[in-house]
Design a protein around this motif. Sequence first.
Motif, PDB file in Angstrom:
ATOM      1  N   LEU A 103       9.460  -5.002  19.502  1.00 43.74           N
ATOM      2  CA  LEU A 103      10.388  -5.926  20.152  1.00 43.74           C
ATOM      3  C   LEU A 103      11.269  -5.209  21.168  1.00 43.74           C
ATOM      4  CD1 LEU A 103      11.839  -8.685  20.399  1.00 43.74           C
ATOM      5  CD2 LEU A 103      13.342  -7.915  18.533  1.00 43.74           C
ATOM      6  N   ILE A 104      11.323  -5.777  22.363  1.00 41.61           N
ATOM      7  CA  ILE A 104      12.290  -5.358  23.382  1.00 41.61           C
ATOM      8  C   ILE A 104      13.395  -6.411  23.384  1.00 41.61           C
ATOM      9  CG2 ILE A 104      12.667  -4.830  25.815  1.00 41.61           C
ATOM     10  CD1 ILE A 104       9.666  -4.278  26.053  1.00 41.61           C
ATOM     11  N   TYR A 139      16.930   0.941  25.404  1.00 46.71           N
ATOM     12  CA  TYR A 139      16.845   0.381  24.061  1.00 46.71           C
ATOM     13  C   TYR A 139      15.738   1.107  23.298  1.00 46.71           C
ATOM     14  CZ  TYR A 139      19.187  -3.054  26.936  1.00 46.71           C
ATOM     15  OH  TYR A 139      20.040  -3.653  27.828  1.00 46.71           O
ATOM     16  N   LEU A 140      16.098   1.711  22.168  1.00 48.02           N
ATOM     17  CA  LEU A 140      15.130   2.465  21.375  1.00 48.02           C
ATOM     18  C   LEU A 140      14.159   1.502  20.700  1.00 48.02           C
ATOM     19  CD1 LEU A 140      14.298   5.286  20.314  1.00 48.02           C
ATOM     20  CD2 LEU A 140      15.801   4.859  18.345  1.00 48.02           C
ATOM     21  N   LEU A 141      12.855   1.672  20.971  1.00 48.50           N
ATOM     22  CA  LEU A 141      11.824   0.777  20.452  1.00 48.50           C
ATOM     23  C   LEU A 141      11.009   1.399  19.332  1.00 48.50           C
ATOM     24  CD1 LEU A 141      10.418  -0.590  23.847  1.00 48.50           C
ATOM     25  CD2 LEU A 141      12.380  -1.427  22.516  1.00 48.50           C
ATOM     26  N   ASP A 142      10.887   2.717  19.343  1.00 46.76           N
ATOM     27  CA  ASP A 142      10.092   3.393  18.319  1.00 46.76           C
ATOM     28  C   ASP A 142      10.368   4.890  18.397  1.00 46.76           C
ATOM     29  OD1 ASP A 142       8.277   3.847  16.266  1.00 46.76           O
ATOM     30  OD2 ASP A 142       6.515   3.841  17.583  1.00 46.76           O
ATOM     31  N   THR A 166       8.987  -8.440  25.148  1.00 51.55           N
ATOM     32  CA  THR A 166      10.358  -8.885  25.384  1.00 51.55           C
ATOM     33  C   THR A 166      10.648 -10.162  24.602  1.00 51.55           C
ATOM     34  OG1 THR A 166       9.638 -10.147  27.319  1.00 51.55           O
ATOM     35  CG2 THR A 166      10.390  -7.881  27.697  1.00 51.55           C
ATOM     36  N   VAL A 167      11.913 -10.559  24.564  1.00 57.35           N
ATOM     37  CA  VAL A 167      12.298 -11.746  23.799  1.00 57.35           C
ATOM     38  C   VAL A 167      11.700 -13.021  24.393  1.00 57.35           C
ATOM     39  CG1 VAL A 167      14.420 -10.761  22.860  1.00 57.35           C
ATOM     40  CG2 VAL A 167      14.461 -11.877  25.101  1.00 57.35           C
ATOM     41  N   SER A 172       4.095  -5.471  27.439  1.00 54.96           N
ATOM     42  CA  SER A 172       3.876  -4.395  28.409  1.00 54.96           C
ATOM     43  C   SER A 172       3.492  -3.106  27.701  1.00 54.96           C
ATOM     44  CB  SER A 172       5.137  -4.149  29.244  1.00 54.96           C
ATOM     45  OG  SER A 172       5.519  -5.304  29.960  1.00 54.96           O
ATOM     46  N   ALA A 173       2.764  -2.263  28.435  1.00 54.16           N
ATOM     47  CA  ALA A 173       2.390  -0.942  27.935  1.00 54.16           C
ATOM     48  C   ALA A 173       3.426   0.086  28.379  1.00 54.16           C
ATOM     49  CB  ALA A 173       1.011  -0.563  28.468  1.00 54.16           C
TER      50      ALA A 173
END
Length: 324
Positions: A103-104, A139-142, A166-167, A172-173
């Motif tokens: 999730l972004i 934003y930390l995603l992983d 995204t919400v 996206s890659a």
Amino acid sequence: SKRKAKELYAMPHPDRWSAHFSALTDLAFDSLTWGNIVLRFLDAQNDPVKLRAFNNEILGIPEPTVRTNDTTFDHLRRLIPAAGSNDPPPWNYKDEHGEVTGLIPILSTQVAYIGMTVDNQKDTLKYRVRAVGKDGRSYLLDYGILPATPHFPELRAYLDTQRFTTVDGISSAIFRCYMDIQGTRWFDSIDYCLADYPRTQGVAGSKENVQTTDRVWPVKVNSKSGQGIYILYFDSNFWEGRLYRDVIQHYDPKRHRAYAPAMYLPRDVGDDYLQELMQMREVWKHRRMIWEKVSTTAVNDYGDCEKIGLIMDWCVRQAKEQAA
């Protein structure tokens, strides 16, 4: 006697400049006009090194013996959006089963790119992935650990297959990956960067005796086969200051700073990640401020990943400005 005088008036810190004579008391030289002093003061704003030099050389304020700024849990907790926040909203990077959500926490129209950074270890690769907004906030995603096997197939598979959404549902890659090539896997890393160029860019930090005022500069290196590739060397001390002091310690939720935008964390970020962001401190040594580990056993690999992320963002934005 000379011996008695030395005992009575011993120099407390023989290795540092501590003259306390203000230039404001003597404007006899052209270089010490009020105008030049004001220009030096204005030039020193937002640059701690220049400001310390101004205070010492112009105002005559002695340098401190040691100055230490430690990053704390309180500094890092402020980077986790509070419940009820809308800009950004709080989010989790893993679901109830421990799987990465991808999730972004912002809209697709707000996203500039997704970037991954990798810190090379002897047997593992530590990585982190962030979505970077058009305003610079990220934003930390992983984050996690991958095996450091020859040719890095696990890293390639992650880059090829992992998607983030995204919400508003746009997937996206990863756009760019910056990989620290220093260490025992130097040639393996160079070969990987050659094979995965331009998606993966090799980087290397230069900490001691930097002979340039550039913050990032290209250096051509050769693979085992003799094929050349440019990697990006960077001034570690400068970027550590930007990360730990400007981005983390001086974070202000009420004020956006383009040179040090907010670096948000998910609600479920682990203590392992946070701990590694608290292992560097700024100290005064050999007449200059440097960043060093808080102890010889400190581990700051995720901190290095975040530092490299700042370099990536600077380079991406420079490229966009030059192309415009």
